[in-house]
Scaffold this active site. Structure first.
Site, PDB file in Angstrom:
ATOM      1  N   GLY A 180       0.638   5.723   0.349  1.00 52.47           N
ATOM      2  CA  GLY A 180      -0.175   6.919   0.523  1.00 52.47           C
ATOM      3  C   GLY A 180       0.708   8.130   0.319  1.00 52.47           C
ATOM      4  O   GLY A 180       1.839   8.007  -0.149  1.00 52.47           O
ATOM      5  N   ASP A 183      -9.424   7.117  12.346  1.00 51.24           N
ATOM      6  CA  ASP A 183      -9.505   6.710  10.935  1.00 51.24           C
ATOM      7  C   ASP A 183      -9.933   5.247  10.819  1.00 51.24           C
ATOM      8  O   ASP A 183      -9.344   4.458  10.071  1.00 51.24           O
ATOM      9  CB  ASP A 183      -8.157   6.959  10.241  1.00 51.24           C
ATOM     10  CG  ASP A 183      -8.292   7.099   8.729  1.00 51.24           C
ATOM     11  OD1 ASP A 183      -9.433   7.233   8.233  1.00 51.24           O
ATOM     12  OD2 ASP A 183      -7.260   7.072   8.035  1.00 51.24           O
ATOM     13  N   LYS A 185       6.486  -0.365   7.116  1.00 51.17           N
ATOM     14  CA  LYS A 185       5.878   0.917   6.749  1.00 51.17           C
ATOM     15  C   LYS A 185       6.972   1.969   6.828  1.00 51.17           C
ATOM     16  O   LYS A 185       7.628   2.096   7.861  1.00 51.17           O
ATOM     17  CB  LYS A 185       4.715   1.222   7.697  1.00 51.17           C
ATOM     18  CG  LYS A 185       3.877   2.431   7.290  1.00 51.17           C
ATOM     19  CD  LYS A 185       2.576   2.519   8.095  1.00 51.17           C
ATOM     20  CE  LYS A 185       1.759   3.720   7.685  1.00 51.17           C
ATOM     21  NZ  LYS A 185       0.451   3.783   8.346  1.00 51.17           N
ATOM     22  N   GLY A 197       0.853  -1.186   0.000  1.00 47.21           N
ATOM     23  CA  GLY A 197       0.000   0.000   0.000  1.00 47.21           C
ATOM     24  C   GLY A 197       0.879   1.222   0.000  1.00 47.21           C
ATOM     25  O   GLY A 197       2.020   1.175   0.449  1.00 47.21           O
ATOM     26  N   THR A 236       5.205   4.421   2.188  1.00 47.87           N
ATOM     27  CA  THR A 236       4.856   3.143   1.561  1.00 47.87           C
ATOM     28  C   THR A 236       4.896   1.986   2.563  1.00 47.87           C
ATOM     29  O   THR A 236       5.666   2.016   3.518  1.00 47.87           O
ATOM     30  CB  THR A 236       5.900   2.848   0.452  1.00 47.87           C
ATOM     31  OG1 THR A 236       6.103   4.043  -0.279  1.00 47.87           O
ATOM     32  CG2 THR A 236       5.424   1.782  -0.484  1.00 47.87           C
ATOM     33  N   VAL A 237       4.087   0.960   2.307  1.00 49.96           N
ATOM     34  CA  VAL A 237       4.154  -0.286   3.075  1.00 49.96           C
ATOM     35  C   VAL A 237       4.606  -1.396   2.122  1.00 49.96           C
ATOM     36  O   VAL A 237       4.011  -1.575   1.055  1.00 49.96           O
ATOM     37  CB  VAL A 237       2.782  -0.654   3.695  1.00 49.96           C
ATOM     38  CG1 VAL A 237       2.906  -1.909   4.551  1.00 49.96           C
ATOM     39  CG2 VAL A 237       2.222   0.500   4.516  1.00 49.96           C
TER      40      VAL A 237
END
Ligand code: ADP
Ligand code: MG
Ligand code: MG
Length: 268
Positions: A15, A130, A38, A13, A19-20
């Site tokens: 954002g 979240d 992460k 993933g 990054t992960v």
């Protein structure tokens, strides 16, 4: 600081922050020992360090992603801050929701109970801010069931500490957070209600509307509780999605709601 250096493989993933990646120990190329790393570089590394602190404080809770440590690497002359997390082989709750076909209420209650257990631990100290399907990780178990863990504490805050602006993901956000920037434990409970609707119906609570309409619906509209579900599921949703946040139940109380207690069986 962790002592093993991790070799990053494919991206899980990414954002705006970083990054992960899936990673394995760099000195054991054929290791089956995999983790999720992460990473972020300055200035985003500062918020990732705060996220790591939340994870450290919540260590040991079975419904929260475990953090094994952190380290710093140099990539393309850039200092990168890395957090080593347990790897979730089943992806996220979004992936489970996207599987065609409806989830039974039993299964939804089974998943909801795990999210509530995680929230119950978080809410002793923090607000996650979240809660959404993409931030809930899936760990397939040997008996065919899935275990869920809450992840992504990038927007979390201490209970009772005021922040001056809204944060979160709009569709899952509560009226008071959108209107006044109020983010307390009751905000996470609203988001949980949105997720339960999404698990039961396969669709988001608010659909196909512009951002401005969405803000308007959240602040002034009434959330629509699906009609073709059991009465206890409807009651559970009303306790999560009360527009007045003081009327929402806490995670501890919701764990004893009949929707959870009457559905207490493992479901694959
Ligand atoms: P962001 O702050 O960018 O949303 P997240 O922590 O939510 O970062 O991670 C982004 C995505 O990476 C998640 O939605 C998930 O798909 C994947 N991911 C994150 N952590 C893990 C993990 N421990 N195991 C497997 N996948 C993960
Ligand atoms: Mg996320
Ligand atoms: Mg985040």
């Amino acid at each position: 600081m962790s002592t093993v250096k991790w070799k990053k493989h494919q991206i899980l993933g990414s954002g705006s922050f970083g990054t992960v990646h899936v990673a394995s120990p760099s000195n054991e190329p054929n290791s089956t020992n995999v983790v999720a790393v992460k990473s972020a570089s300055f200035p985003h590394s500062d918020s990732l360090k705060m996220e790591t602190n939340f994870l450290y404080e919540l260590r040991g809770c079975p419904e929260i992603v475990q953090c094994f440590g952190d380290d710093i690497s140099v990539e393309n002359n850039n200092e990168v801050y890395n957090v080593i997390l347990e790897f979730a082989p089943g992806g996220t709750l979004s992936d489970l929701i996207n599987i065609p076909g409806k989830m039974s209420e039993r299964l939804v209650a089974f998943y909801t109970r795990m999210i509530l257990k995680g929230l119950s631990n978080i809410h002793e100290l923090f607000v996650h801010c979240d809660i959404k399907p993409g931030n809930i990780l899936v760990f397939p178990m040997k008996d065919g069931t899935n275990h869920l863990k809450i992840a992504d504490f990038g927007l979390a805050k201490d209970v009772g500490v005021e922040i001056d602006s809204y944060r979160g993901t709009l569709v899952y956000s509560s009226p008071e957070s959108v209107e006044f920037g109020v983010l307390e434990t009751s905000t996470d409970i609203w988001s949980l209600g949105c997720i339960v609707i999404e698990m039961i119906t396969g669709e988001k609570i608010w659909k196909n509307i512009s951002k401005q309409e969405l803000i308007n619906e959240i602040v002034r509209g009434e959330p629509i509780i699906p009609q073709n579900i059991s009465d206890i599921a409807k009651d559970f949703l009303q306790r999560c999605l009360a527009k007045e946040r003081q009327k929402r139940w806490t995670a501890d109380k919701l764990l004893y709601h009949p929707f959870i207690v009457d559905n207490l069986v493992k479901v694959a």
